[in-house]
Design a protein around this motif. Structure first.
Motif, PDB file in Angstrom:
ATOM      1  N   ARG A  34     -67.218 -24.481 -11.193  1.00  0.00           N
ATOM      2  CA  ARG A  34     -67.732 -23.234 -11.782  1.00  0.00           C
ATOM      3  C   ARG A  34     -68.143 -22.451 -10.214  1.00  0.00           C
ATOM      4  O   ARG A  34     -67.818 -23.239  -9.487  1.00  0.00           O
ATOM      5  CB  ARG A  34     -69.173 -23.875 -11.720  1.00  0.00           C
ATOM      6  N   TRP A  35     -68.118 -21.052 -10.625  1.00  0.00           N
ATOM      7  CA  TRP A  35     -68.011 -20.390  -9.339  1.00  0.00           C
ATOM      8  C   TRP A  35     -69.357 -19.167  -9.969  1.00  0.00           C
ATOM      9  O   TRP A  35     -69.380 -18.827 -10.967  1.00  0.00           O
ATOM     10  CB  TRP A  35     -66.524 -19.975  -9.201  1.00  0.00           C
ATOM     11  N   ASN A  36     -69.315 -18.036  -8.743  1.00  0.00           N
ATOM     12  CA  ASN A  36     -70.140 -16.683  -8.788  1.00  0.00           C
ATOM     13  C   ASN A  36     -69.490 -15.738  -9.290  1.00  0.00           C
ATOM     14  O   ASN A  36     -68.369 -16.167  -8.080  1.00  0.00           O
ATOM     15  CB  ASN A  36     -71.819 -16.775  -8.026  1.00  0.00           C
ATOM     16  N   SER A  37     -69.935 -15.250 -10.260  1.00  0.00           N
ATOM     17  CA  SER A  37     -68.979 -13.444  -9.741  1.00  0.00           C
ATOM     18  C   SER A  37     -70.088 -13.095 -10.405  1.00  0.00           C
ATOM     19  O   SER A  37     -70.959 -12.744 -10.872  1.00  0.00           O
ATOM     20  CB  SER A  37     -68.056 -13.524 -11.716  1.00  0.00           C
ATOM     21  N   GLU A  38     -69.685 -11.407 -10.767  1.00  0.00           N
ATOM     22  CA  GLU A  38     -70.367 -10.476  -9.906  1.00  0.00           C
ATOM     23  C   GLU A  38     -71.459 -11.147 -12.251  1.00  0.00           C
ATOM     24  O   GLU A  38     -72.122 -10.317 -12.128  1.00  0.00           O
ATOM     25  CB  GLU A  38     -70.097  -9.093 -10.982  1.00  0.00           C
ATOM     26  N   ALA A  39     -71.466 -11.055 -12.986  1.00  0.00           N
ATOM     27  CA  ALA A  39     -71.200 -11.832 -14.814  1.00  0.00           C
ATOM     28  C   ALA A  39     -72.315 -12.724 -14.839  1.00  0.00           C
ATOM     29  O   ALA A  39     -73.090 -12.773 -15.511  1.00  0.00           O
ATOM     30  CB  ALA A  39     -70.390 -11.634 -15.191  1.00  0.00           C
ATOM     31  N   GLY A  40     -71.994 -13.283 -13.205  1.00  0.00           N
ATOM     32  CA  GLY A  40     -73.113 -15.024 -13.237  1.00  0.00           C
ATOM     33  C   GLY A  40     -72.225 -15.662 -12.675  1.00  0.00           C
ATOM     34  O   GLY A  40     -71.158 -16.007 -12.596  1.00  0.00           O
ATOM     35  N   HIS A  41     -73.099 -17.156 -13.299  1.00  0.00           N
ATOM     36  CA  HIS A  41     -72.264 -17.804 -13.090  1.00  0.00           C
ATOM     37  C   HIS A  41     -70.826 -18.909 -14.393  1.00  0.00           C
ATOM     38  O   HIS A  41     -70.962 -18.505 -15.841  1.00  0.00           O
ATOM     39  CB  HIS A  41     -72.730 -19.354 -13.190  1.00  0.00           C
TER      40      HIS A  41
END
Length: 101
Positions: A44-51
């Protein structure tokens, strides 16, 4: 001895050697070590759109161009190519940005 889940060195008694966890990076006697991942690991990673969640498809240990940018990689500091579970999006991140799930 190496712990298969974390790829960290363990002492003779099987306990981690002076470890302090800092997110996905671990400090062991003054040396920072990032958790290692393998092809097929679900992360899992964090992006502009959320996890976002996905599976690692490649492990890069040499510099390369990815989406028009040079990504700095080495055997000691690899970057991971990951395909999203929900879209066709492919991302590349260093290990400290990822959490194994």
């Amino acid at each position: 001895m190496i712990n298969e889940d974390t790829n960290l060195d363990l002492g003779q008694d099987g306990a981690p050697i002076s470890l302090e966890r800092l997110g996905n990076t671990v400090a062991a006697e003054g040396v920072l070590m990032t958790t290692r991942f393998s092809i097929g690991d679900h992360v899992r990673w964090n992006s502009e759109a959320g996890h976002v969640q996905g599976a690692i498809t490649k492990v890069h240990t040499k510099d390369l161009e990815f989406k028009g940018r040079t990504r700095r990689c080495s055997p000691d500091d690899p970057q991971y190519e990951i395909k999203s579970d929900t879209t066709d999006h492919v991302a590349m991140h260093k290990g400290e940005a990822l959490t194994k799930i």
